[in-house]
Structures are given as structure tokens and as C-alpha cells.
Design a protein around this motif. Structure first.
Motif, PDB file in Angstrom:
ATOM      1  N   UNK A 402       0.816  -1.210   0.000  1.00 50.71           N
ATOM      2  CA  UNK A 402       0.000   0.000   0.000  1.00 50.71           C
ATOM      3  C   UNK A 402       0.859   1.275   0.000  1.00 50.71           C
ATOM      4  N   UNK A 403       0.331   2.377  -0.550  1.00 47.99           N
ATOM      5  CA  UNK A 403       1.082   3.642  -0.564  1.00 47.99           C
ATOM      6  C   UNK A 403       1.110   4.290   0.816  1.00 47.99           C
ATOM      7  N   UNK A 404       2.086   5.122   1.036  1.00 40.97           N
ATOM      8  CA  UNK A 404       2.205   5.863   2.287  1.00 40.97           C
ATOM      9  C   UNK A 404       3.016   7.116   2.022  1.00 40.97           C
ATOM     10  N   UNK A 405       2.905   8.070   2.922  1.00 42.06           N
ATOM     11  CA  UNK A 405       3.693   9.293   2.834  1.00 42.06           C
ATOM     12  C   UNK A 405       3.858   9.837   4.245  1.00 42.06           C
ATOM     13  N   UNK A 406       4.538  10.993   4.382  1.00 41.72           N
ATOM     14  CA  UNK A 406       4.745  11.601   5.698  1.00 41.72           C
ATOM     15  C   UNK A 406       4.417  13.089   5.650  1.00 41.72           C
ATOM     16  N   UNK A 407       3.949  13.605   6.791  1.00 39.76           N
ATOM     17  CA  UNK A 407       3.633  15.027   6.909  1.00 39.76           C
ATOM     18  C   UNK A 407       4.937  15.817   6.970  1.00 39.76           C
ATOM     19  N   UNK A 408       5.008  16.926   6.259  1.00 43.47           N
ATOM     20  CA  UNK A 408       6.228  17.734   6.259  1.00 43.47           C
ATOM     21  C   UNK A 408       6.057  19.062   7.000  1.00 43.47           C
ATOM     22  N   UNK A 417      -3.046  19.839   4.101  1.00 45.72           N
ATOM     23  CA  UNK A 417      -2.049  19.007   4.759  1.00 45.72           C
ATOM     24  C   UNK A 417      -0.889  18.763   3.799  1.00 45.72           C
ATOM     25  N   UNK A 418       0.282  19.308   4.130  1.00 44.03           N
ATOM     26  CA  UNK A 418       1.462  19.178   3.282  1.00 44.03           C
ATOM     27  C   UNK A 418       2.175  17.860   3.593  1.00 44.03           C
ATOM     28  N   UNK A 419       2.469  17.106   2.540  1.00 45.22           N
ATOM     29  CA  UNK A 419       3.113  15.798   2.691  1.00 45.22           C
ATOM     30  C   UNK A 419       4.224  15.653   1.661  1.00 45.22           C
ATOM     31  N   UNK A 420       4.997  14.596   1.784  1.00 46.80           N
ATOM     32  CA  UNK A 420       6.104  14.370   0.854  1.00 46.80           C
ATOM     33  C   UNK A 420       5.609  14.081  -0.557  1.00 46.80           C
ATOM     34  N   UNK A 421       4.546  13.288  -0.677  1.00 43.98           N
ATOM     35  CA  UNK A 421       4.002  12.939  -1.982  1.00 43.98           C
ATOM     36  C   UNK A 421       2.617  12.342  -1.797  1.00 43.98           C
ATOM     37  N   UNK A 422       1.759  12.497  -2.808  1.00 46.20           N
ATOM     38  CA  UNK A 422       0.434  11.883  -2.774  1.00 46.20           C
ATOM     39  C   UNK A 422       0.288  10.805  -3.839  1.00 46.20           C
ATOM     40  N   UNK A 423       1.392  10.368  -4.408  1.00 45.61           N
ATOM     41  CA  UNK A 423       1.353   9.329  -5.442  1.00 45.61           C
ATOM     42  C   UNK A 423       0.752   8.053  -4.862  1.00 45.61           C
ATOM     43  N   UNK A 424      -0.201   7.469  -5.595  1.00 45.35           N
ATOM     44  CA  UNK A 424      -0.838   6.235  -5.167  1.00 45.35           C
ATOM     45  C   UNK A 424      -2.092   6.436  -4.357  1.00 45.35           C
ATOM     46  N   UNK A 463      -3.515  18.538  16.766  1.00 46.61           N
ATOM     47  CA  UNK A 463      -2.548  18.825  15.709  1.00 46.61           C
ATOM     48  C   UNK A 463      -2.244  17.560  14.928  1.00 46.61           C
ATOM     49  N   UNK A 464      -1.744  17.759  13.731  1.00 53.36           N
ATOM     50  CA  UNK A 464      -1.165  16.684  12.923  1.00 53.36           C
ATOM     51  C   UNK A 464       0.310  17.030  12.767  1.00 53.36           C
ATOM     52  N   UNK A 465       1.179  16.163  13.226  1.00 51.93           N
ATOM     53  CA  UNK A 465       2.569  16.517  13.468  1.00 51.93           C
ATOM     54  C   UNK A 465       3.484  16.163  12.300  1.00 51.93           C
ATOM     55  N   UNK A 466       4.452  17.017  12.099  1.00 48.77           N
ATOM     56  CA  UNK A 466       5.483  16.768  11.107  1.00 48.77           C
ATOM     57  C   UNK A 466       6.144  15.416  11.376  1.00 48.77           C
ATOM     58  N   UNK A 467       6.285  14.612  10.313  1.00 48.95           N
ATOM     59  CA  UNK A 467       6.914  13.307  10.440  1.00 48.95           C
ATOM     60  C   UNK A 467       5.947  12.160  10.606  1.00 48.95           C
TER      61      UNK A 467
END
Length: 758
Positions: A402-408, A417-424, A463-467
Motif C-alpha cells: 500500500x502507498x504511504x507518505x509523511x507530513x512535512x 495538509x502538506x506531505x512528501x508525496x500523494x502518489x498512489x 494537531x497533525x505533526x510533522x513526520x
């Protein structure tokens, strides 16, 4: 009845059939041979040709199906994380509808030789205890039961099982069984202990908790039984609040969880001698967190903080020593020699003090806040293998799929919500973030837009935390086919969702068992001794099944050479040896040895007394000298070198007394620095890999700690200085004050209570 095996439907080859089964898919792996045979019989009938085909298929199944199915259990794949530090992942179980769990975090799922993994399977009926043989790939159903526990020095698995025909569970109705894995032999050892702890270091007794029947399971005694057939259980400790007796792997003592609710400086963990005598406090309620023994038994490891532990022979009040520069939640040993420890998503090398994060999407479930803490249902519960090469854990996230990413960027009430990537990820839908369900209406390449927080009343934070990791919520859910095999939702969960049977929180994926390979086996050493060549096993070699031997880069033996064997080296050349584990994992070649005439090779079982993996050099004014001359000099340096790892430690001496010592990472970075006054430890400092301060401990002349500071390596104060996470003050081994959360919280000792100061 189960469906027709996939290869009979499609005509694909046996090898392809092995790879097609995933119990989370509609093509469920057959579980019982008789049911499969029955299904095949119902398909192939009437004609003689079909009868012949039926006979062939049944013979094929009887001879090969069990080994095929078992080999299909272990799926190996590479780490796909952008910051991946895992050499390889192995997935051992594959049914997301049914929970598989490889023991609680402070007990071991690894057999003493690293060949076997035990886990508990929780289908709708009785709990099953399984053993995976990493050599053959077979998944062995040992029995129905609970709390499986490996012996310390034998491949014996102990577990408790219910025998309803034998009486009450606190008497003979609970049977303590020993399963000798190598022979397949089972025997009844004792009875009445419903929760097993562990064996002692010499495998003389098995410990556990025996319920007091008249108190209906709410109170327990600590008991033990001699490891022999039909042994009467012996009650050794009558504190009914004490649970989970865990024996030290190297010393004759045990630790028991016992929580004193009326004294913050009372026992959180009690230490006892093996007969239940000599009670002392191992840890106070101020540190009532996750505990385990280090692999060598030197420390009782204390979790939920920077890696730390208390010496086995220094009960509270005494020092809690910081051991590495990384933080852990659940904490466990990683290897028998005590050099490594592991936690939720990391590992630490206590020789250098360096910790490594192992980035991995967390195992997680989302529940309404009023459901309380249910983390035991999805905790990864990591446990390191005997040589510290692998970590077994559980996860309900399909790491390979499954796809995953992280909050930046940390947010509170923002809608983007800013993340590394939304691919997938779908163009819109639901996300799972740190046990919270979050909705979004659209996405860009690096953000989720118009988000909605706390869906289904989930999420503990504003909050939604960086990382933090972000995954599609759908990846946490069971599909319709899997729901049919899953256990019915618990009453507490139905209550938490207000009896809404359509709530997706009721049908979340369960945990499967994984292994992460974090380092390769230690190389052995070849040396010439008395005109013979000796193969000295690697520094850690408990998991080593044997060795491959190479001459001029070409392997000489097909099967690994076992310890104790001799092997004729008939030709001259350059020889190297490679350690091979039971799992097939191979290490790096040993240092080469040049053979100029034929010789006999002896495979040693253990390291000889006259051999050391380390050596020392002495320096004065940058030049190498003798130890005697160095100790006479005003200033000198002692360096410790490892055969394979090079320089690992540097000590600075003044007039022969140690002044400063530095423990080094593989790249030469100073991770741990100890300072001394008149040869007595004064301070201990830890640094990150880029030189940032992580922690500082100060000690008095009597050796007791007086102060401890831990800094954040990510966050700074407005003036640019590192932010303090924790600041402790101690007196005579007691914590007396704690400043936390960047100075926003303060706690003080007031009599027997640990009070928050206002």
C-alpha cells in the motif's frame, strides 16, 4: 468447504501456485488436507480417467502440499521506504482477517538458536500456537493454547492449554505443556499456571501466574514448576498484584510486574531470587512503563524514553543509566550478548551508543476516543534475534503493497495538509494518521486539500505533526471476503461506535508477523594454529548453522560445514569463510588467509580463550608506544581496535588516570563521551550523528547520578538553543524533581508522592 486450489482451476505450474496464495485474497490457502481432498473428490468422479487423476492429485497432496504451503508462508521483499535502512523484510503470516501475534514485547518469540519463531494465531475458535521453521519454511501448528514461551538453552516451547475435562482452570484444568520442537515430542509439565512467564537461565523451572479460584481470576500468585513430567506447581510469592514473572537470562533472579497504587516510590517492578525470597524494588512507580531484560542480563531495560536501564544488581534507589542516543517506546533485547537493544521502529548499538531509526509505516488502528487505550491490539512488539541480525514484529499494514507518505509541516486547524508525496492515493477519500481518520476532498502532488478532522470521533490530538505517517484509510480495512473469517467485533468496540454495525472501525485489519533483517551475520575468523587452520565462529554465532568455505573466491562445499567438523584444505590459495544462518542468511566473508601448503581445517564451536576480537594501541604525542611508557607519560591515549570494525573507542589519560573516553560510530563520529575527575566518572554525554547534543548526565563522587538533561534534536528555542525535553534532579538515587515539555511541566517528590507543581 474451501474453494478448489487455484492451480487446478487454471492449470498453472506448482511453482506459480506457491506464489499465488495470500490468505487476505479470495484464494484462501487450504488449512486442512482432509477438507481439500473432500473438495477434489467432489469434482473428479465417475470416469476412470478422472479416478486416475484423483489418485495422482491425492498422492501429490499427501507428499508435497504441506511443505509447499509452508514454504509459501515466508515472502521476502526489499525495503521500499525512501529512507529505508532494512536489508530485507520477511512476511511470515498472510491473513489480515485473523490476528497473529509473536508474543508480548518483553518475552521472546525466537528460539535460542534463532531457527524457530513462535506466534499465536487467533481464529474464531480456539487460539492456536504456531512455529515457523526458518530453515525449511514450514509453518507448524503446535497445539491450541496461549502464552507460548521459549526455554533459554533448549529448543523447548512451553505454553498453557485448557483441558475442560480435567477440572477448574486454576487447578488441573490448565495444563502447562512442553513441546520439544526438534523431536516433535510433547509432555505435560505442570498445571494451574494460566499465564506463563519464562524459564530460569538454566532451564530448571518454568514460572507463571496461578489464579486464586475463589477470587475469580482477579488475583494471582506467582508460581513455578520443575521442568519435568507431572511436576506439582510451587507457589513462591503471594503478592496478588504481581504478574508476568520474567527470569534474568544470566543471573538467578526474576522481575515481576507489581504496581503500588498508593506510593509513587513503591514498586512498579519487584526483583526476587528464584525461590521468591529477597524481595527488592527493581523500579518505582515514577517509572511505571515498559520493561525487559537486556540479552546479557546486565540491565533491566526501561522504555518510553531515551534508551536506558538499571544494573541487575543495583535495586532502587539507584542510577538509571542512559544507554544510547535514540528513544524507544516498547523496548526489548536484540541479541544474547547485550550489545543491541530494539524498540518500536529502531535499534541501538550499546557499544557505541548509536541508535538507528528503521523507518516503517506503523501498525495502527483507529478507535473512538472513549474506547480508551487499545494499543495492545496493534503494537509492533519488536523482538531481536539471538545474534541481533533480525527483528521480529507484527503489523496490520501491508508494508510491501500500500502507498504511504509523511507530513512535512505540523498543522492544527488548517485545511491543507502538506506531505512528501500523494502518489498512489485516490483523488479524494479518507486517510489514517496516527489513529485518526481524516477526510480530504482533493489533492495536489504534495498536499491533501480541504481536510476534515476527527472523523468517526477518532484522534487524540488537535494537531497533525510533522513526520507522522499518512496512509489511505482503506488500506487499514478488511474487504468483504476477509470479514467473513474475522472474529465478531468486541462489545467494547460496538459500544464505542454506538452499536453502528456499518461503522468501518469495526472491521480493521489484524496484525501479521514480519521479520526485518537489520544486519548481516558476523564474519568468522581463520587463523593458522600449530600447522592447522582454525575457523573461529563470529563474535555472535548463536544463529549460525554452518559455514561456506571459498578458495580464491570459489565455494568449495555445497552444504554448510557444521561446528566440530574437520575439512581437508588440499590445495594452496587464498581461503575465506562465510557464516550461514538457519534461515539461509549469509554474512560477509572472513578476512582472507593465504595457504602455502595443504592443511586441515577445524571448525571450532566457540571462541578460544587466547583469541580476542579487539586489541589496544597506546599513543604519546601521536606516536605509538608501549603500555608501560604511556602510563608513565603526562598525557597519553589508549585506542581500542576491532578486527572488522576498526577504531571503536578512544581514552585520554592524564598521569595514567582516565580523563575522557569516546565511543565511536562506524564513521568515526563520537556518539558517547564520558568525563572523569581523578579517575571517577563525572559526566556522560550523548550526541547525534551530526554532533548535536542529545543528553547529559552528571554524577557525584559516590557514583550516584545528580542530574540528567535530554534535548530535542529537531526543535529549538526562539534563541536558537536546543529545546530541553526532560530535566531530572536526583538525590541518593531518588528522583526529586522533573521539568518536562520544554519547561511547561514540573513534578516534585513530596514524601511518598510524585506531585505536579503549579
Amino acid at each position: 468447504m474451501p474453494t478448489v486450489p487455484h492451480f487446478l482451476q487454471t492449470g498453472i505450474t506448482n511453482k506459480s501456485w506457491i506464489n499465488c496464495f495470500d490468505r487476505s485474497s479470495p484464494h484462501k490457502k487450504p488449512q486442512k488436507l482432509s477438507r481439500i481432498q473432500f473438495k477434489i473428490t467432489s469434482i473428479f468422479h465417475n470416469t476412470s480417467r478422472r479416478r486416475l487423476l484423483l489418485i495422482f492429485v491425492l498422492v501429490l497432496f499427501n507428499l508435497n502440499l504441506l511443505s509447499w504451503a509452508a514454504q509459501a508462508e515466508i515472502i521476502r521483499f526489499k525495503d521500499t521506504h525512501p529512507d529505508g535502512k532494512v536489508i530485507e523484510y520477511w512476511r511470515l503470516t498472510h491473513d489480515s482477517a485473523i490476528r497473529d501475534h509473536a508474543n508480548y514485547h518483553n518475552t521472546d518469540c525466537w528460539s535460542q538458536d534463532g531457527r524457530y519463531i513462535c506466534y499465536t494465531h487467533y481464529p474464531k475458535r480456539r487460539n492456536e500456537i504456531h512455529i515457523v521453521d526458518l530453515k525449511t519454511g514450514k509453518d507448524i501448528l503446535a497445539d491450541s493454547g496461549k502464552t507460548p514461551r521459549w526455554a533459554k538453552k533448549h529448543n523447548w516451547l512451553f505454553y498453557a492449554r485448557r483441558n475442560r475435562n480435567a477440572g477448574d482452570p486454576w487447578e488441573r484444568g490448565t495444563e502447562v505443556m512442553r513441546y520439544e520442537v526438534d523431536s516433535g515430542r510433547k509432555e505435560l509439565v505442570s498445571w494451574g499456571m494460566e499465564f506463563l512467564g519464562s524459564t530460569d537461565r538454566e532451564d530448571r523451572w518454568i514460572y507463571g501466574n496461578k489464579r486464586l479460584g475463589f477470587l475469580k481470576g482477579k488475583k494471582w500468585f506467582t508460581a513455578r514448576a520443575v521442568i519435568a513430567p507431572m511436576s506439582e506447581p510451587e507457589i513462591i510469592y503471594k503478592n496478588t498484584q504481581a504478574k508476568r514473572p520474567l527470569c534474568n537470562p544470566a543471573y538467578d533472579m526474576l522481575s515481576i510486574r507489581a504496581e503500588d497504587a498508593y506510593n509513587d516510590f513503591g514498586a512498579s517492578r519487584i526483583w526476587l531470587d528464584l525461590d521468591g525470597s529477597n524481595e527488592r524494588i527493581g523500579a518505582s512507580m515514577v517509572h511505571n512503563v515498559h520493561f525487559s531484560w537486556s540479552g546479557d542480563g546486565e540491565y533491566q531495560l526501561i522504555g518510553n524514553y531515551q534508551a536506558r536501564g538499571r544494573f541487575w544488581n543495583e535495586p532502587f534507589p539507584s542510577n538509571i543509566h542512559l544507554l544510547a542516543n535514540v528513544h524507544f517506546g516498547d523496548i526489548s533485547p536484540c541479541g544474547k550478548n547485550g550489545r543491541w537493544i530494539c524498540g518500536d521502529y529502531g535499534v541501538a548499538d550499546l557499544r557505541s551508543g548509536e541508535g538507528r531509526r528503521l523507518p516503517r509505516v506503523p501498525s495502527s488502528m483507529s478507535f473512538p476516543i472513549k474506547a480508551g487505550d487499545r494499543s495492545h491490539l496493534y503494537d509492533s512488539d519488536p523482538k531481536g534475534s539471538p545474534d541481533g541480525t533480525k527483528i521480529c514484529f507484527v503489523s496490520n499494514f501491508n508494508i510491501a503493497k500500500h502507498p504511504f507518505t509523511r507530513i512535512i509541516k505540523t498543522i492544527t486547524d488548517q485545511k491543507s495538509l502538506m506531505v512528501e508525496s500523494t502518489i498512489g492515493f485516490p483523488d479524494s477519500g479518507l486517510l489514517e494518521i496516527h489513529e485518526e481518520v481524516v477526510g480530504y476532498e482533493s489533492k495536489t502532488a504534495t498536499s491533501f486539500e480541504r481536510i476534515s478532522r476527527h472523523l468517526y470521533k477518532t484522534g487524540r490530538y488537535d494537531f497533525l505533526k510533522k513526520g507522522w505517517y499518512v496512509v489511505p484509510f482503506q488500506s487499514r480495512l478488511l474487504h468483504e471476503e476477509a470479514r467473513k473469517r474475522a472474529r465478531s467485533p468486541k462489545k467494547w468496540l460496538l459500544s464505542a461506535v454506538n452499536e453502528d454495525h456499518n461503522n468501518p472501525l469495526l472491521w480493521q485489519r489484524q496484525t501479521d508477523v514480519y521479520i526485518s533483517v537489520i544486519r548481516l551475520p558476523d564474519p568468522p575468523h581463520l587463523r593458522m594454529q600449530n600447522n592447522k587452520v582454525e575457523l573461529i565462529p563470529g563474535e555472535n554465532h548463536w544463529e549460525t548453522a554452518g559455514y561456506y568455505l571459498e578458495r580464491n573466491g570459489i565455494r568449495l562445499n555445497k552444504e554448510p560445514l557444521r561446528p566440530g567438523m574437520n575439512f581437508a584444505l588440499e590445495r594452496v590459495g587464498v581461503y575465506q569463510a562465510i557464516a550461514v544462518e538457519w534461515s539461509g542468511l549469509r554474512g560477509k566473508p572472513s578476512k582472507p588467509i593465504q595457504l602455502v601448503s595443504p592443511a586441515m581445517l577445524t571448525i571450532l564451536r566457540k571462541t578460544p580463550a587466547d583469541f580476542s576480537w579487539t586489541s589496544h594501541t597506546w599513543l604519546v604525542n601521536g606516536k605509538q608506544t608501549s603500555k608501560a611508557e604511556a602510563l608513565k607519560s603526562d598525557r597519553s591515549i589508549k585506542e581500542t581496535h576491532h578486527i572488522h570494525d576498526g577504531l571503536i573507542r578512544r581514552e585520554f589519560l592524564v598521569h595514567g588516570l582516565i580523563s575522557v573516553s569516546e565511543d565511536l560510530a562506524a564513521d568515526g563520529t563520537v556518539i558517547r563521551k564520558l568525563s572523569y575527575k581523578n579517575g571517577i566518572l563525572f559526566s556522560r554525554e550523548y550526541f547525534s550523528g551530526d554532533g548535536k547534543p542529545v543528553s547529559l548526565e552528571k554524577f557525584a563522587a559516590d557514583g550516584l547520578k545528580t542530574e540528567e538533561i535530554c534535548w530535542s534534536v529537531r526543535f529549538k528555542n526562539r534563541d536558537g538553543t536546543p529545546r530541553i525535553l526532560h530535566h531530572w534532579f536526583y538525590e541518593n538515587g531518588f528522583p526529586v524533581k522533573h521539568i518536562a515539555n520544554g519547561g511547561k511541566e514540573m513534578y516534585k517528590k513530596q514524601g511518598r508522592y510524585w506531585m505536579k507543581a503549579h
